[in-house]
Design an enzyme around this catalytic site. Structure first.
Site, PDB file in Angstrom:
ATOM      1  N   GLU A 141      28.415 -14.821  26.842  1.00 51.90           N
ATOM      2  CA  GLU A 141      27.630 -14.071  27.811  1.00 51.90           C
ATOM      3  C   GLU A 141      28.328 -12.849  28.394  1.00 51.90           C
ATOM      4  OE1 GLU A 141      24.343 -14.805  28.657  1.00 51.90           O
ATOM      5  OE2 GLU A 141      24.609 -16.065  26.872  1.00 51.90           O
ATOM      6  N   SER A 430     -18.884 -53.125  20.641  1.00 51.94           N
ATOM      7  CA  SER A 430     -18.832 -54.589  20.606  1.00 51.94           C
ATOM      8  C   SER A 430     -17.541 -55.158  21.161  1.00 51.94           C
ATOM      9  CB  SER A 430     -19.027 -55.079  19.174  1.00 51.94           C
ATOM     10  OG  SER A 430     -20.329 -54.766  18.723  1.00 51.94           O
TER      11      SER A 430
END
Length: 714
Positions: A141, A430
């Protein structure tokens, strides 16, 4: 008097002049060259002279203005830096910048399987973390971090050159920001989140990340003030604690725990390089999203560390040859739907809106979760047509409602997605019928009670005449309840519901946990009401446990990070009795016949008893199979999100097969237990039945009795 022959005495003046003209010893030097006569000065052209005077005047003016403007700018910057310096808080207050807390979820064995919220593993210091992480961050960085005063003119110039060469604006793309400037941005230049000023936190963060010229200037001033206020290690510490590193992890410690299951102080070079690589693009480079891409980025950072002297060539090659890999928990990526459900169903102030770090222990069994996910993938890979958009969901739980696994859709790696197991309300078909027969059994009817399967119609106010039909549009005459359930006959189910009373059927279904609005008409018996898979599975768990209601739950313990005592305990479990134990055990036996030789035969397991029920709604928009062994209850739903009818799929087809594949894996290596059901004793046949069997030429008497009791395969 004659002077001849006598030497005249020298005169004094002559002597003086003689001495003055006497040549010194230096006369022996080489004779000096003759001096050239200076040429007379050329007269300058008046026009040129005029312009030269103007240029000199302009230069003097520029210099006069420049040093004064510079002085003013220096004064303004100095005052600004001084003001910001005075407003900066203490170093300790800047380490944790989360707006919310984190939630770590543990499975039933106490192993981490998921994280939610803004995870923060704890405060770390630049001198405490692994030296490899510190070096990797600086190398990646801001390699001049320890040499600049907060801003790097060389870095800015390089960034502008790269941006222009790539066809962008000078401040678009590469920013040339130092770690100090990035930290200033993470701190939002000291501006705290205010609900009244921003729509939400996302809008606040977006505003903090703006890249305008004015914002850059403020950022530079703030960075200069930070350099005056804090040491380099302080600034790096703030950065390492606040930087987002993907997957909800804020800070180096959280990311280290999230991806590698270890402290940031224990990271090796390859792991540190992987974390440093996340700072550029934490979402895209997250190892849980694409491990290979993250490893490639880490290899580049290891090379940068070597070039800047942080690693030897040997160390770099060794780290690149042994790239970082994820921990077992991070690699598994199991239970995303389950974790989302626990977060949604838990107390809001401890889950979605927590400002504390929370540890939640759950009921999840990672082995069972893996079994469910693999079973679903296997069926869709091998038995569903390629390109199908059909979806499915699975829930596995214990008889007390403890959810052991949950799959809310075909994509099992998503977070925050639509959960079809808990959020999709679909008609049950069902699969609702067991509650009809449970009501009948509770009122004293038996498995062998008879109902006539014949054409049947009702006049319904406001809807006209309603005539239900069986799936195959055939009629069987007088049938026992066990056979009506085994073959999933519609007309007998409606007749039973009407005879015992719809209100009682609704009461039983609600008691078992069907918490949605139930149909008012006779279609109630055929599953015209909607429910979720989780509710239906919980209702079937109530049948298995002997007739008591169940509240499905996933949370067993919640405590704050650092506390030894839990803040809350189990959030569900067995509730009040709905039907008597004898009725529940008789119903289990009836449901076992559905799997043994009925519509659910594809769910049959080779080594243990199974009971269950299929369900298919009108036009096959939904297909269900719910069932249980003595140990686990599992529900499966299949359908389309947009209610498109399924093609050639019923509850006894693919859902039953998904159920079978799931439970085969779930029970692998586990002991066999019988179902807790009442097994009816064979009844002695009446003389009339004996006479009829003799006339039919029936074989063995016991065989004929059993066939009469249990029915034949039809």
């Amino acid at each position: 008097m004659s002077n001849s022959g006598r030497k005249k005495p020298p005169l004094v003046a002559d002597k003086r002049y003689t001495k003055s003209k006497a040549k010194p010893k230096a006369a022996k030097r080489k004779p000096a060259t003759k001096r050239r006569r200076r040429a007379p000065a050329r007269k300058r052209n008046p026009i040129v002279a005029f312009f030269l005077r103007i240029i000199r005047w302009v230069l003097r003016l520029v210099w006069w203005v420049t040093w004064r403007v510079t002085a003013v700018i220096a004064l303004v910057v100095g005052l600004s830096v001084g003001y910001v310096y005075a407003t900066l808080p203490g170093f300790d207050k800047l380490l944790d910048g989360r707006a919310r807390g984190s939630v770590t979820l543990l499975d039933r064995e106490g192993e981490v399987f998921a994280w939610r919220g803004d995870q923060f593993g704890g405060e770390v210091n630049a001198q405490v973390v692994s030296k490899h992480l510190r070096n990797a961050v600086v190398a990646t960085e801001d390699k001049r971090f320890y040499r600049h005063f907060g801003i790097s003119p060389r870095g800015v110039a390089s960034a502008v050159r790269i941006n222009l060469s790539e066809g962008r604006g000078p401040l678009s793309g590469h920013g040339g920001s130092t770690i100090t400037q990035q930290t200033a941005k993470l701190l939002c230049l000291g501006v705290e989140y205010d609900k009244s000023q921003w729509k939400d936190e996302a809008a606040y963060v977006q505003d903090c990340r703006r890249g305008s010229m004015s914002r850059k200037i403020k950022e530079a001033v703030y960075a200069l003030a930070m350099e005056v206020k804090y040491s380099k290690d302080d600034i790096l510490s703030i950065y390492l604690n606040r930087a987002y590193m993907g997957s909800g992890a804020y800070g180096a410690e959280a990311a280290s725990q999230r991806y590698f299951g270890k402290s940031a102080a224990e990271l090796n070079a390859s792991e540190a390089a992987m974390l440093a690589g996340l700072l550029t693009a934490p979402t895209r480079l997250s190892p849980t999203s694409n491990l290979k891409r993250s490893q490639d980025r880490a290899a580049t950072i290891l090379r940068l560390m070597y070039e800047q002297g942080y690693l030897s060539a040997k160390q770099m090659r060794a780290a690149q040859a042994d790239p970082a890999t994820l921990s077992k928990a991070a690699k598994a990526q199991l239970g995303g739907y389950f974790a989302d459900w626990v977060m949604d169903s838990g107390p809001e102030f401890f889950t979605r809106d927590t400002t504390e770090d929370v540890i939640i222990r759950t009921t999840l069994d990672q082995r069972i979760q893996r079994a469910a996910e693999e079973a679903l993938a296997d069926i869709f890979d091998n038995k569903v047509s390629e390109g199908s958009k059909a979806q499915a969901a699975i829930v596995v739980m214990s008889a007390d409602g403890a959810v052991r696994a949950m799959v809310g859709g075909r994509d099992t790696t998503v977070v925050g997605a639509f959960n079809r197991a808990t959020q999709a309300k679909r008609q049950t078909g069902s699969a609702f019928k067991p509650f009809v027969y449970a009501t009948a059994l509770e009122l004293g009817h038996g498995w062998d009670s008879v109902v006539t399967d014949e054409p049947y119609c009702q006049d319904i106010a406001g809807s006209g005449r309603w005539c239900p039909e069986n799936y195959d549009r055939k009629y069987r005459g007088k049938v026992r309840l066990v056979d009506a359930l085994r073959q999933s006959l519609n007309i007998p189910a409606v007749k039973v519901s009407e005879s015992v009373g719809r209100d009682l059927v609704r009461q039983v279904a609600t008691g078992f946990g069907i918490d949605n609005e139930l149909a008012e008409g006779p279609a109630l018996a055929l599953g015209a009401s909607e429910s979720t898979l989780l509710e239906m599975t919980g209702a079937y768990a109530g049948i298995l446990n002997g007739g008591s209601s169940v509240t499905p739950y996933g949370l067993t313990e919640l405590r704050l990070l650092g506390d030894d005592e839990p803040t809350m305990g189990i959030s569900g479990g067995i509730g009040e009795r709905v039907i008597q134990k004898a009725a529940a055990q008789e119903l289990i036996w009836m449901m076992s016949k559905v799997v043994a030789n009925g519509t659910g035969s594809r769910a049959k397991l080779p080594d243990r008893e199974v009971a269950g029920k299929t369900g298919t709604t009108q036009a096959a928009r939904d297909a269900w199979f719910l069932g249980f062994t003595a140990d686990y209850v599992t529900g499966v739903w299949m359908g389309y999100d947009d209610n498109t009818p399924l093609k050639g799929v019923t509850g006894g087809g693919l859902p039953a097969e998904i159920w079978h594949e799931t439970m085969t894996r779930v029970h692998e290596g586990t002991p066999v237990h019988p179902l807790p059901m009442v097994r009816p004793k064979p009844k002695a046949p009446t003389p009339q039945k004996k006479q009829k069997r003799r006339q039919r030429g029936g074989g063995n008497a016991i065989e004929n009795i059993l066939r009469g009791l249990f029915g034949s395969d039809r």
